[in-house]
Scaffold this motif. Structure first.
Motif, PDB file in Angstrom:
ATOM      1  N   VAL A   1       0.600  -1.350   0.009  1.00 38.68           N
ATOM      2  CA  VAL A   1       0.101  -0.078   0.042  1.00 38.68           C
ATOM      3  C   VAL A   1       1.106   1.177  -0.151  1.00 38.68           C
ATOM      4  O   VAL A   1       1.811   1.334   0.790  1.00 38.68           O
ATOM      5  N   SER A   2       0.528   2.005  -0.829  1.00 39.63           N
ATOM      6  CA  SER A   2       1.431   3.521  -1.084  1.00 39.63           C
ATOM      7  C   SER A   2       0.424   4.511  -1.208  1.00 39.63           C
ATOM      8  O   SER A   2      -0.650   4.125  -1.639  1.00 39.63           O
ATOM      9  N   PRO A   3       0.960   5.871  -1.092  1.00 40.63           N
ATOM     10  CA  PRO A   3      -0.060   6.869  -1.249  1.00 40.63           C
ATOM     11  C   PRO A   3      -0.605   6.846  -2.796  1.00 40.63           C
ATOM     12  O   PRO A   3       0.108   6.510  -3.606  1.00 40.63           O
ATOM     13  N   GLY A   4      -1.784   7.315  -3.120  1.00 43.82           N
ATOM     14  CA  GLY A   4      -2.409   7.281  -4.347  1.00 43.82           C
ATOM     15  C   GLY A   4      -1.618   7.744  -5.407  1.00 43.82           C
ATOM     16  O   GLY A   4      -1.064   8.975  -5.507  1.00 43.82           O
ATOM     17  N   TRP A   5      -1.276   6.840  -6.378  1.00 41.38           N
ATOM     18  CA  TRP A   5      -0.694   7.104  -7.602  1.00 41.38           C
ATOM     19  C   TRP A   5      -1.563   8.014  -8.583  1.00 41.38           C
ATOM     20  O   TRP A   5      -2.273   7.880  -8.752  1.00 41.38           O
ATOM     21  N   HIS A   6      -0.975   9.193  -8.736  1.00 39.50           N
ATOM     22  CA  HIS A   6      -1.548  10.500  -9.463  1.00 39.50           C
ATOM     23  C   HIS A   6      -3.002  10.822  -8.832  1.00 39.50           C
ATOM     24  O   HIS A   6      -3.945  11.461  -9.708  1.00 39.50           O
ATOM     25  N   MET A   7      -3.021  10.582  -7.671  1.00 38.57           N
ATOM     26  CA  MET A   7      -4.443  11.087  -6.935  1.00 38.57           C
ATOM     27  C   MET A   7      -3.718  12.039  -5.825  1.00 38.57           C
ATOM     28  O   MET A   7      -2.809  12.140  -5.469  1.00 38.57           O
ATOM     29  N   SER A   8      -4.780  12.399  -5.094  1.00 37.84           N
ATOM     30  CA  SER A   8      -4.446  13.074  -3.810  1.00 37.84           C
ATOM     31  C   SER A   8      -3.732  12.110  -2.807  1.00 37.84           C
ATOM     32  O   SER A   8      -4.086  10.861  -2.592  1.00 37.84           O
ATOM     33  N   LYS A   9      -2.578  12.388  -2.546  1.00 38.65           N
ATOM     34  CA  LYS A   9      -1.718  11.613  -1.551  1.00 38.65           C
ATOM     35  C   LYS A   9      -2.335  11.447  -0.307  1.00 38.65           C
ATOM     36  O   LYS A   9      -2.177  10.556   0.431  1.00 38.65           O
ATOM     37  N   ARG A  10      -3.342  12.150   0.117  1.00 38.66           N
ATOM     38  CA  ARG A  10      -3.827  12.503   1.390  1.00 38.66           C
ATOM     39  C   ARG A  10      -5.217  11.390   1.310  1.00 38.66           C
ATOM     40  O   ARG A  10      -5.756  10.855   2.259  1.00 38.66           O
ATOM     41  N   HIS A  11      -6.004  11.461   0.419  1.00 35.25           N
ATOM     42  CA  HIS A  11      -7.469  10.603   0.358  1.00 35.25           C
ATOM     43  C   HIS A  11      -7.142   9.468  -0.438  1.00 35.25           C
ATOM     44  O   HIS A  11      -8.585   8.872  -0.447  1.00 35.25           O
ATOM     45  N   TRP A  12      -6.304   9.312  -1.098  1.00 37.04           N
ATOM     46  CA  TRP A  12      -6.169   7.866  -1.962  1.00 37.04           C
ATOM     47  C   TRP A  12      -5.013   6.979  -1.648  1.00 37.04           C
ATOM     48  O   TRP A  12      -4.067   7.621  -1.038  1.00 37.04           O
TER      49      TRP A  12
END
Length: 129
Positions: free
Chosen positions: A71-82
Motif C-alpha cells: 500500500v502506497s499513497p495514491g498514484w496520480h491522486m491526492s496522496k492524502r485521500h487515496w
C-alpha cells in the motif's frame, strides 16, 4: 495476492455494490468504477504491474501505508485521500474487499442524501430507513 487476483477481486467487489458503473475515461489502459458519477476505484497498470487506486480516510490510509508494503499513497491522486494497492503477500481477498467497500462508502457519504444509493452509516438504501 498476485496482480490478476488483485484486479479480479476489486472488479467483483465493486460491481456487487449498488448503482456502480464501469467507465474508461482515461482510455483503454484503465478502468474506473463510479457511484452516482463519482470515482471510487481506478484499475490500471504501472510499468506493467497491476495496481488499484482507492479512496481512503487520511488516518486509515496513513496506517495502511505504514503497515503494508503493498500500500502506497495514491498514484496520480491526492496522496492524502487515496491509496494505491500493488500485488504482494501482504494483501488478501478479505482486505481488498473491505478496502473497496470502504472507498465506496466514503464516496457515498459525500453525496447529497437524496442521491445516495444507500445510507453508509446503516448500509441500507435511504428508502428502507
Amino acid at each position: 495476492m498476485d496482480g490478476a487476483a488483485l484486479h479480479e477481486v476489486t472488479v467483483r467487489t465493486a460491481l456487487a455494490l449498488p448503482a456502480v458503473e464501469e467507465t474508461q475515461p482515461f482510455g483503454d489502459e484503465s478502468v474506473v468504477y463510479k457511484v452516482v458519477g463519482k470515482m471510487f476505484v481506478l484499475l490500471t497498470e504501472l510499468r506493467g504491474v497491476p495496481i488499484v487506486n482507492l479512496k481512503c480516510a487520511p488516518p486509515h490510509g496513513a496506517a495502511l501505508v505504514r503497515d503494508h508494503a503493498e500500500v502506497s499513497p495514491g498514484w496520480h491522486m491526492s496522496k492524502r485521500h487515496w491509496i494505491t494497492l500493488a500485488p504482494g503477500d501482504g494483501l488478501d481477498e478479505s482486505m481488498v474487499e473491505d478496502l473497496v467497500a470502504n472507498s465506496y462508502e466514503l464516496v457515498v457519504a459525500g453525496l447529497p442524501r437524496a442521491a445516495r444509493p444507500l445510507d453508509p452509516a446503516r448500509r441500507a438504501r435511504p428508502e428502507d430507513a
